[in-house]
Design a protein around this motif. Structure first.
Motif, mmCIF file in Angstrom:
data_model
loop_
_atom_site.group_PDB
_atom_site.id
_atom_site.type_symbol
_atom_site.label_atom_id
_atom_site.label_comp_id
_atom_site.label_asym_id
_atom_site.label_seq_id
_atom_site.Cartn_x
_atom_site.Cartn_y
_atom_site.Cartn_z
ATOM 1 N N LEU A 5 46.262 41.252 37.929
ATOM 2 C CA LEU A 5 47.130 40.181 37.493
ATOM 3 C C LEU A 5 46.353 39.266 36.562
ATOM 4 C CD1 LEU A 5 48.815 39.226 40.882
ATOM 5 C CD2 LEU A 5 49.534 40.902 39.186
ATOM 6 N N LEU A 6 47.076 38.705 35.602
ATOM 7 C CA LEU A 6 46.479 37.775 34.659
ATOM 8 C C LEU A 6 47.021 36.387 34.935
ATOM 9 C CD1 LEU A 6 44.816 37.408 31.994
ATOM 10 C CD2 LEU A 6 46.997 37.569 30.818
ATOM 11 N N LEU A 7 46.164 35.401 34.737
ATOM 12 C CA LEU A 7 46.584 34.010 34.836
ATOM 13 C C LEU A 7 47.089 33.663 36.229
ATOM 14 C CD1 LEU A 7 48.529 33.636 31.463
ATOM 15 C CD2 LEU A 7 46.158 33.056 31.929
ATOM 16 N N CYS A 77 51.311 37.583 34.706
ATOM 17 C CA CYS A 77 51.714 38.703 33.863
ATOM 18 C C CYS A 77 51.431 39.988 34.629
ATOM 19 C CB CYS A 77 50.920 38.661 32.562
ATOM 20 S SG CYS A 77 51.109 40.111 31.547
ATOM 21 N N PHE A 78 52.415 40.881 34.679
ATOM 22 C CA PHE A 78 52.292 42.107 35.464
ATOM 23 C C PHE A 78 52.450 43.327 34.563
ATOM 24 C CE2 PHE A 78 53.997 38.746 38.075
ATOM 25 C CZ PHE A 78 53.298 38.834 39.265
ATOM 26 N N LEU A 79 51.585 44.303 34.753
ATOM 27 C CA LEU A 79 51.712 45.583 34.063
ATOM 28 C C LEU A 79 52.264 46.588 35.060
ATOM 29 C CD1 LEU A 79 51.323 47.393 31.626
ATOM 30 C CD2 LEU A 79 48.944 47.730 32.331
ATOM 31 N N SER A 119 41.597 39.968 29.543
ATOM 32 C CA SER A 119 41.195 40.695 30.742
ATOM 33 C C SER A 119 42.375 40.826 31.695
ATOM 34 C CB SER A 119 40.028 39.964 31.419
ATOM 35 O OG SER A 119 40.416 38.641 31.761
ATOM 36 N N GLY A 120 42.108 41.309 32.905
ATOM 37 C CA GLY A 120 43.164 41.467 33.897
ATOM 38 C C GLY A 120 44.192 42.476 33.443
ATOM 39 N N ALA A 121 45.462 42.154 33.630
ATOM 40 C CA ALA A 121 46.534 43.064 33.231
ATOM 41 C C ALA A 121 46.576 43.290 31.733
ATOM 42 C CB ALA A 121 47.879 42.497 33.701
ATOM 43 N N PRO A 124 42.457 45.781 27.341
ATOM 44 C CA PRO A 124 42.777 46.941 26.488
ATOM 45 C C PRO A 124 42.537 48.292 27.148
ATOM 46 C CG PRO A 124 41.576 45.284 25.243
ATOM 47 C CD PRO A 124 41.534 44.852 26.681
ATOM 48 N N ILE A 125 41.814 48.304 28.270
ATOM 49 C CA ILE A 125 41.540 49.563 28.960
ATOM 50 C C ILE A 125 42.824 50.274 29.371
ATOM 51 C CG2 ILE A 125 41.394 48.580 31.282
ATOM 52 C CD1 ILE A 125 39.077 50.473 31.855
ATOM 53 N N TYR A 126 43.919 49.526 29.514
ATOM 54 C CA TYR A 126 45.184 50.116 29.936
ATOM 55 C C TYR A 126 45.984 50.698 28.785
ATOM 56 C CZ TYR A 126 44.035 47.659 34.221
ATOM 57 O OH TYR A 126 43.397 47.203 35.346
#
Length: 231
Positions: A5-7, A77-79, A119-121, A124-126
């Protein structure tokens, strides 16, 4: 793959203890449960296809109470990805109450897009970030179709764009079929139907793209309607 999760921030509720609302997401294609790989589906244009990647961002969650007031959840923010069960379970913190509506954004708001890779969701790794100039991919669907003229008969739709004239963030407003009483905890089951992505689109003419533009805007208009409340 673990989606973070971000933020994640402290959500201060005036005069109320934070309660837990869990959203359970289920993916389908024209009502048929989605399965990545060799499962064959049919779009409205009569093209057969399969899906190997189905992924999108959700953010800016809020609920509407029975008096019509809007209550925003913490800015997370959720991926969400079909290949990750954990990503399809979203937990929100909200005040106790009685609610009749749920709203959220498909995608990432403009501020986060123009900040660059994060970072987080949003790591860029995703595989959901283009460049600082083009921003994030709001939603992605990949697979194959015999109708596609691209190499390997692939279909590859990366939907992005956060600046005019090509803005692909979309707001979803859902009316709950019955009043949600949030006290301690509650759940809402949501279905996202990927069939809606290709209304009015044939893979014979458009089999994929990976840049902002009119075609991406059109699919974003389509998938704005892919969510429904299951119960």
């Amino acid at each position: 793959m673990r989606y973070c999760l971000l933020l994640i921030s402290l959500f201060v509720l005036k005069g109320a203890k934070a309660q837990t609302l869990q959203l359970n997401l289920n993916h389908t294609v024209n009502g048929v449960p989605m399965a990545l790989g060799n499962t064959t589906y049919l779009n409205a244009a009569g093209d057969t296809f399969n899906i190997t990647v189905f992924r999108y961002y959700l953010s800016n969650f809020s609920v509407t109470d029975i008096a019509g007031n809007t209550i925003k959840a913490a800015p997370e923010c959720f991926l969400v990805s079909e290949d990750s069960l954990n990503s399809k379970r979203i937990t929100l913190k909200l005040p106790e109450g009685r609610y009749k509506g749920l709203s959220f954004m498909i995608g990432i708001d403009s501020l986060l897009n123009c900040t660059g890779a994060q970072s987080g969701a949003l790591d860029p790794i995703y595989g959901m970030f283009w460049t600082w100039n083009s921003g994030y991919i709001m939603a992605k669907l990949e697979g194959t179709s015999p109708s596609s003229h691209l190499p390997g008969h692939i279909i590859e739709f990366h939907i992005g764009g956060y600046r005019a004239p090509h803005i692909t963030q979309r707001i979803v407003n859902l009316t709950l079929p019955q009043t949600l009483v949030l006290k301690s905890s509650a759940k809402i089951n949501l279905t996202a139907d990927a069939y809606t992505w290709f209304n009015g689109i044939s893979f014979r003419q458009v089999a994929g793209f990976m840049t902002p533009g009119t075609a991406a805007d059109r699919i974003a208009d389509n998938y704005q309607h892919m969510f429904s409340v299951k119960n």
